[in-house]
Design a protein around this motif. Structure first.
Motif, PDB file in Angstrom:
ATOM      1  N   UNK A  76       0.767  -1.362   0.386  1.00 57.73           N
ATOM      2  CA  UNK A  76      -0.003  -0.110  -0.103  1.00 57.73           C
ATOM      3  C   UNK A  76       0.829   1.284  -0.015  1.00 57.73           C
ATOM      4  N   UNK A  77       2.279   1.262   1.092  1.00 57.89           N
ATOM      5  CA  UNK A  77       2.700   2.194   0.435  1.00 57.89           C
ATOM      6  C   UNK A  77       3.504   2.767  -0.574  1.00 57.89           C
ATOM      7  N   UNK A  78       4.775   1.912  -0.686  1.00 61.47           N
ATOM      8  CA  UNK A  78       5.398   1.816  -1.454  1.00 61.47           C
ATOM      9  C   UNK A  78       5.360   2.217  -2.917  1.00 61.47           C
ATOM     10  N   UNK A 124       1.895  11.777 -18.015  1.00 59.69           N
ATOM     11  CA  UNK A 124       2.400  10.140 -17.563  1.00 59.69           C
ATOM     12  C   UNK A 124       2.144  10.268 -16.199  1.00 59.69           C
ATOM     13  N   UNK A 125       1.982  11.523 -15.401  1.00 61.33           N
ATOM     14  CA  UNK A 125       1.723  11.355 -14.219  1.00 61.33           C
ATOM     15  C   UNK A 125       0.112  11.148 -13.273  1.00 61.33           C
ATOM     16  N   UNK A 145       7.134   9.640  -6.177  1.00 66.11           N
ATOM     17  CA  UNK A 145       8.991   9.913  -6.189  1.00 66.11           C
ATOM     18  C   UNK A 145       9.061  10.698  -7.841  1.00 66.11           C
ATOM     19  N   UNK A 146       8.409   9.886  -8.210  1.00 62.87           N
ATOM     20  CA  UNK A 146       8.013   9.672  -9.918  1.00 62.87           C
ATOM     21  C   UNK A 146       7.706  11.014 -10.322  1.00 62.87           C
ATOM     22  N   UNK A 147       6.502  11.229 -10.448  1.00 63.21           N
ATOM     23  CA  UNK A 147       5.647  12.872 -10.188  1.00 63.21           C
ATOM     24  C   UNK A 147       6.823  14.173 -10.150  1.00 63.21           C
ATOM     25  N   UNK A 148       7.738  13.918  -8.362  1.00 63.97           N
ATOM     26  CA  UNK A 148       8.702  15.124  -8.422  1.00 63.97           C
ATOM     27  C   UNK A 148       9.775  14.723  -9.715  1.00 63.97           C
ATOM     28  N   UNK A 149      10.235  13.703 -10.299  1.00 61.84           N
ATOM     29  CA  UNK A 149      10.579  13.681 -10.913  1.00 61.84           C
ATOM     30  C   UNK A 149      11.166  14.144 -12.410  1.00 61.84           C
TER      31      UNK A 149
END
Lengths: 304, 304, 304, 304, 304
Positions: B212-214, B245-246, B221-225
């Motif tokens: 659930x968490x990961x 994509x996000x 994190x992906x959206x930040x990068x």
């Protein structure tokens, strides 16, 4: 169900023809804008097509798996209806017997009535799933007054089951069948009720709406972006790349959508009419009847 | 459960609207920083977006599979409740019979009471899973003093089962039902207990916390990068790539999260209230009652 | 089992914190070597990171699927233990009855003894799977001399089952229960034995060693190579790319590893103690006992 | 089965050591040819390594799934053998009883004989699957003349089952067991026959040959092409990329191959000898025997 | 079924030889056109081969999974036929017994007849699935007049079942078998009917046509585009890249296609003839016959 081993090209063109055509037109408009009108903002080779593709692959792959899972579960449950109908009729024909010659006509009438009710049951179940009236089919099989009564009930197959259960109990009370044979037939009715419950479950609980909406939305957005990412490098050949990739994902999305509701009066349905006909033929032959209907034939390559 | 074949755009906008808006704003900030403020350290075309994507694809794909698996298992177990409720009531109505005319009223009262207890059972089970009090529903069905007693127990459906088991044994002792019919009804109660156990298992054992968490952490994190990897090449078009994509991965993550707990009082729940209503209608019709409730209707496109 | 809906950040940091820290240090060393010491042989943008990634994705995805499959199968088998324990106790309480008033105390003692043995059985089974001594728990439930005898056996739950089977036969011989009710209870014992066999199977047959060794080896090799493939292009931002990708795969590998053995005295175990407590509460309430233990509470966010 | 929690490095080196060594040599030859001999036709950075990789990922991922599925199904069927052996012996020991004291020795002899036949059955089944003679094991358990007769049959376990079936019928005829207990034991024999049939199915029907041949062929071709696609850009570091990627896919292929036949006298077998020993210990303890064999120990880290 | 552990190269060359050859020729034509005729429009390095590949991977992977699922389900159902045939015959041989010496010949004749009918049933079922006439096989086993009658029925295995059901009832009526033993044998017949229904389901319901058509179409389109995307960069080495990738996807598509219909008279069929022979040998040995047929041998490496 579309019948295999037939010329399919025309059907497959019709299958995803229109959206692919629209896609090709759109691709040409993008190329025209880029090459002729020099709207360079229309395209960039850096549009992250691969990243979109991986997200779409995840959801479209998942949808195909679960849609086919639903379709095959529906087919398997109809298989359980076939098996239990046959076993039930086999028991009725062989394990219900008169105690003395006087009862023979009455017992035979009961055997015929039980088997005919079972035939009526499968036809009623099919129409119940298709949300169509079953009366035309049932009129061939059941007496008129019974049909009139059935018209007042809202779950016809369930009512037919209840009647068969009562007939069986009567037969047991009259000593025409042993306790164990009654138990076996009663369990067949239970198993039929389980299969019916499973079929209603698939009918009444579609795939969660999100799995229906997002794959389509993702694929459509992808198709919008595809030519933008290709036009600078492929130029007038853009449609070759863009329309072809778009066609593949549109087809993947449509295949899943068509299968996810297997009792929906579409050409992709589980062939319930043919299955019910097969059951009717098997059961009438078990009764020794010779005037059996012909098996269902495909109509324009589709078996209903 | 969201009902299909309704206008969905508004709901779907609401579905992932806020996070996507935040994402778009963040993307614009990155572009502004890069293009206007010339903070070139903000972006590099070499950020390994594809490598992140493959790791995220693995875990998000897995989570969708197992969340849907849990949801569909929950639905299937409710299907078993439907089937066994019907079979149980069919047996009660047809296989419990008076030995002599004097007993008829008593037997009929028992049949009504058993069937009503079964209706109460499914309503109590539903509220038990939703962790809501069942008393309002039960008051429609059971006598007052019984409800008072039930309020002292901590697993109400289990207690109702125990009572039905005792009534059945009484019926058998009085000779109102044969040993084999008793066995069949008792097995129905066992199967209901199995289904209840399965439903409680899904309710009490969520997907392991890590799953659930990961996925959520990875997607965030992906959206930040994402904009950092695109801003140099896409410039002001960055949001088109990055937000899109996000959006796809945020939606994939949210779909899985919404389905993983199917009895959670959310609009994505298995439609337990509707299922219980259907059982109630079927069982009351089997008893020959005419004053049956109407089937549950969707409220604002959601069936509860 | 980690309890959901609690602050998790600290736990999740602890979860993969150390390897990620080591990874970040290693990444910095590589960057230092490349940028400061000018060891250019340390990095090349042509290292085929994507090809490694696809191989790792296959095996890590597979491992997560099968590890979760094992975990959920373990949980489902415990669900079968719950269901059969309840059904068994329901039968014991309702279907074992004295033939005359003199026998009532003896019969009631038997009912209590059988139900207590079933409670002892589930506690013993749990400790058997955890390879811990069960004596402390059993001392609460069973008489002392029986415990002394049980200490001489090497499969305690199996021995408890044998005893219950003998008590049931005695009850049948004395006419306290019908043949069919005996059969139903005996089948419950059989089903419990099946569930126990399944739990022992999961305990004794780990995932084949290769599926444990190679995902870890692949991920570790990948982490070694990651900064080499990025350092030339990302420079001092290498850790952002390399550590983040490495973190994702390290987490994916660790999640699978933690779940693959669900009875291993780790915080990721199936919450067997809580399940056994629930069974004990249900069964004692069925007996009408009022002095029941409280449900198991999570300790520091972990339910055992 | 390789035992977990042991030093594994040496075994794992041996596992894929040779092919990886050959691969590394081949890689060096390619680099030598390209860099030293200047055979530039040997390499091109445009070899579509990613496209090969995606095809190989599909088939290797599928093969791992189905091979592990076969292995785990084999283990689960052996689990069914364990469960049914225990239940059968529990019934034999508790539900077969003398009608009067005179018969006690005869009945006890029958109980011992039935249980020993069941022990013989599992040993014979194991050797039948491994296509080895069972006589050495059986000589420990069965009388000599019976073994002589068994040597004339081609399916020894099936013959042992037939004998047990006959002994049970005799016991029923002599009134030593009730009809229902006989039925329960007979159903155990049926379930054992089902498990045996399932085990023979896995033994006799390997994974379709294509799924065995093509993954290996694809991986080998891939290994041939890998250095060609990397040598120009990686130069002398080619083996780092090529051998490492090749090693991963060779390992993935080998893992699947090793598991797909779980009864093949390899170190990856389901540990049948250990399982049979466990059954023997459990059954002998149920009989009250004290001279039981020790559990099977791993030999050089492998449990057979 | 192709037998493992035989030289396979020739067969595998034949397997996908022709399409791969055509593919190689086409690749050469493209290279010739591009390099010699300088038709530069024939190729572009920007053709999105990876995007096609991901769509094809999704559908081809899905098809392999479901085709193998069908094949293995077919094999498993035949396994159920094996198990139930053996259990049925074991019961017939051991649980049908004469009440007095006079009846012995009659009872033995019945045992032989029932077992022979079961052997005839499995042969008839196999030919029914292969849509071939069963008469040659049946003539070895059943009396002539029965075969004449069977020729008038359209589902021969079903008719044979009905007959066995009648014989069993007769045996029960004559007191040659107990109620419970009759019930066990009758349930075996029911289970055989279920397996037959499952086999007919797989035979009559192919994989939905779309899953058959589109993978092939996608792969063929892919093969057309492959050399175009490689020719500029790989030049005369194009076939190495293009034909190899094309070969992999053509093989993946063909493997799935070959397995999806497991009863189709192809060399990839479930080996039904061998399975039926095994059943015949087991059943004849159970009867004590010594003149049993030899097991089926592979013909040119194929077991039918």
């Amino acid at each position: 169900m579309i019948v295999p081993r037939e010329p399919q090209l025309r059907r497959m063109v019709a299958y995803v023809g229109l959206p692919v055509l629209l896609m090709a037109l759109y691709d040409l408009v993008v190329v025209f804008g880029f090459k002729v009108m020099h709207w360079t903002w229309l395209g960039s080779p850096h549009v992250p097509l691969g990243l979109y593709g991986s997200a779409i692959g995840v959801i479209v792959g998942f949808r195909n798996n679960s849609a086919y899972g639903r379709w095959w579960e529906g087919r398997t449950l109809w298989g359980a209806v076939v098996n239990n109908s046959r076993s039930f009729a086999r028991q009725v024909v062989s394990a219900i017997r008169a105690n003395n010659p006087d009862e023979v006509p009455e017992v035979e009438a009961l055997q015929v009535s039980l088997t005919h009710h079972q035939i009526a049951y499968v036809h009623a179940l099919r129409q119940h799933l298709r949300q169509l009236p079953p009366w035309e089919e049932l009129a061939r099989i059941l007496p008129k007054d019974e049909i009139e009564y059935l018209k007042t009930r809202n779950n016809v197959p369930l009512e037919l089951q209840l009647r068969m259960g009562r007939m069986l109990l009567e037969a047991k009370d009259k000593g025409w069948t042993s306790h164990l044979a009654w138990q076996a037939m009663d369990r067949n009715l239970d198993d039929l009720a389980d299969a019916q419950g499973g079929l209603e479950r698939i009918k009444n609980t579609p795939l969660p709406k999100q799995y229906d909406y997002f794959p389509q939305l993702f694929v459509q957005l992808y198709c919008l972006v595809l030519p933008m990412g290709m036009v600078q490098q492929l130029g007038w050949f853009t449609p070759l790349g863009s329309t072809l990739v778009g066609f593949m994902f549109l087809a993947l999305d449509k295949i899943g959508r068509d299968l996810e509701d297997p009792f929906d009066n579409s050409i992709f349905d589980v062939p319930m009419t043919a299955i019910c006909k097969t059951i009717e033929i098997n059961l009438r032959q078990l009764l020794g009847e010779t005037d059996v209907p012909a098996p269902e034939k495909p109509i324009h390559g589709v078996l209903w």
